[in-house]
Design an enzyme around this catalytic site. Structure first.
Site, PDB file in Angstrom:
ATOM      1  N   HIS A  88     -11.140   4.120  59.500  1.00 27.20           N
ATOM      2  CA  HIS A  88     -10.583   3.871  58.162  1.00 27.20           C
ATOM      3  C   HIS A  88      -9.951   5.140  57.589  1.00 27.20           C
ATOM      4  O   HIS A  88     -10.325   5.628  56.513  1.00 27.20           O
ATOM      5  CB  HIS A  88     -11.655   3.343  57.208  1.00 27.20           C
ATOM      6  CG  HIS A  88     -11.083   2.484  56.113  1.00 27.20           C
ATOM      7  ND1 HIS A  88     -11.751   1.414  55.570  1.00 27.20           N
ATOM      8  CD2 HIS A  88      -9.891   2.535  55.450  1.00 27.20           C
ATOM      9  CE1 HIS A  88     -11.010   0.844  54.630  1.00 27.20           C
ATOM     10  NE2 HIS A  88      -9.869   1.505  54.545  1.00 27.20           N
ATOM     11  N   ARG A 129      -7.850  -5.066  55.970  1.00 32.35           N
ATOM     12  CA  ARG A 129      -9.275  -5.235  55.721  1.00 32.35           C
ATOM     13  C   ARG A 129      -9.883  -5.934  56.932  1.00 32.35           C
ATOM     14  O   ARG A 129      -9.269  -6.850  57.493  1.00 32.35           O
ATOM     15  CB  ARG A 129      -9.531  -6.067  54.450  1.00 32.35           C
ATOM     16  CG  ARG A 129      -9.344  -5.294  53.160  1.00 32.35           C
ATOM     17  CD  ARG A 129     -10.423  -4.248  52.964  1.00 32.35           C
ATOM     18  NE  ARG A 129     -10.291  -3.493  51.717  1.00 32.35           N
ATOM     19  CZ  ARG A 129      -9.653  -2.353  51.618  1.00 32.35           C
ATOM     20  NH1 ARG A 129      -9.026  -1.840  52.673  1.00 32.35           N
ATOM     21  NH2 ARG A 129      -9.617  -1.703  50.458  1.00 32.35           N
ATOM     22  N   GLU A 167     -18.017  -2.416  58.030  1.00 28.44           N
ATOM     23  CA  GLU A 167     -17.719  -1.126  58.653  1.00 28.44           C
ATOM     24  C   GLU A 167     -18.736  -0.043  58.308  1.00 28.44           C
ATOM     25  O   GLU A 167     -18.800   0.987  58.976  1.00 28.44           O
ATOM     26  CB  GLU A 167     -16.299  -0.673  58.327  1.00 28.44           C
ATOM     27  CG  GLU A 167     -16.003  -0.455  56.870  1.00 28.44           C
ATOM     28  CD  GLU A 167     -14.528  -0.130  56.641  1.00 28.44           C
ATOM     29  OE1 GLU A 167     -14.255   0.826  55.915  1.00 28.44           O
ATOM     30  OE2 GLU A 167     -13.654  -0.835  57.180  1.00 28.44           O
TER      31      GLU A 167
END
Length: 334
Positions: free
Chosen positions: A299, A237, A266
């Site tokens: 991600h 994270r 993000e």
């Protein structure tokens, strides 16, 4: 009559998997590419069931409106759940659950890939070749992983999977976890955080994020403890690592490389397109300018076939449990 569930943040390659599993579990799924947020909550208006992914953020007022418009179940198909307002769900009577685990190999294989690209300077070498430069340069000289110590921060299922993969490559493993399992202890020597930062040549971050508890766990002070020429990879994270400080260490030459699949806030960067010469802020510009010493993936840790099946299937099983028993073992409301 089949229950209709709206699913947000669905990518094109995910659609066939959703459709196949929807038939298996006898739900009618409405698949949307958008990431739901406070300004777009009406996209879920009228649906009893909502399934989201990380990046979907609804605050208290939006959750209240959803509840008033028929939402009874708000499920996330992720292991992390800091994007879910659990208190609001509880307040307004919306059941919410998560996916406690999915293919750990998906995340671990990305961690190993980013590590090896940085260690062997593979991104640099292929970049040179793409520009027609085929000379071996000093930057292409590297260490071997079997001569390196890899430190794992967070030694749960994913951390242990990474440890086993690195162990298979011959690396020496050390790790930190506040509550290490016996299995973790069998794979790596457990150390204090400071010992891991001092001794590791490569640090891989697999820590879950607990707001107010481990924010910026990887900070300037701990990065300063690391060996000259070390590497950090974060696939956990963004909030557990101070990205600006790690970038600063790369700029100054203290760190040889930094790989990241996650970053704080993000939503301001991922799933968007920019002019690489004119990024929206200096931090994001640095991420671009420092390539190939800094490698960024948007991600994609869970973007594999087996992980995706786990995420969808467990989410639908969570819904089944609520509908048949009134409760769910993966509930986020305690």
């Amino acid at each position: 009559m089949k229950m209709k569930i709206v699913c947000f943040g669905v990518r094109d390659y995910e659609i066939p998997y959703f459709e196949k599993l929807a038939k298996q579990y006898d739900y009618e799924l409405v698949l949307r590419p958008e990431y739901i947020g406070d300004e777009t909550w009406e996209l879920a208006k009228g649906y009893e069931g909502v399934i989201v992914r990380g990046g979907c953020h609804l605050g208290r007022e939006a959750m209240k409106k959803l509840a008033e418009n028929g939402c009874k179940y708000y499920l996330t198909r992720t292991a992390g759940y800091n994007h879910v307002d659990i208190a609001a769900c509880k307040e307004f009577g919306i059941e919410t659950a998560f996916v406690p685990g999915y293919s750990p190999n998906a995340i671990s294989e990305l961690a190993v890939t980013l590590t090896m690209m940085l260690l062997r300077n593979a991104a640099y070498a292929t970049k040179e070749a793409s520009e027609g430069k085929f000379k071996v340069t000093n930057q292409m000289f590297s260490r071997e992983i079997r001569g390196c110590t890899v430190g794992i921060l967070g030694c749960g299922r994913i951390g242990c999977t990474s440890a086993s993969l690195f162990k298979g490559l011959g690396a020496h493993l050390i790790g930190y976890d506040p509550f290490p399992s016996e299995y973790a202890k069998s794979l790596m020597e457990m150390k204090s955080p400071e010992e891991v930062f001092k001794e590791a040549d490569i640090i891989v971050v697999h820590m879950a994020y607990f707001k107010g508890s481990n924010d910026n766990f990887v900070n300037a002070e701990r990065v300063a403890l690391m060996k000259q020429g070390s590497i950090i990879v974060n696939v956990a994270r963004g909030e557990v690592l101070d990205t600006e400080e790690v970038i600063k260490a790369v700029k100054e030459g203290h760190l040889a490389g930094f790989g990241l699949d996650v970053i704080t806030s993000e939503g301001s960067l991922f799933n968007k397109t920019f002019d690489p010469k004119h990024m929206d802020n200096q931090l994001h510009q640095d991420l671009i300018d420092l390539y190939p010493r800094v490698l960024v993936t948007p991600h994609i840790g869970s973007a594999t076939d087996l992980a995706l099946v786990d995420m969808i299937e467990i989410s639908l099983k969570n819904m089944d449990e609520y509908l048949t028993t009134g409760k769910c073992k993966n509930s986020l409301i305690k």
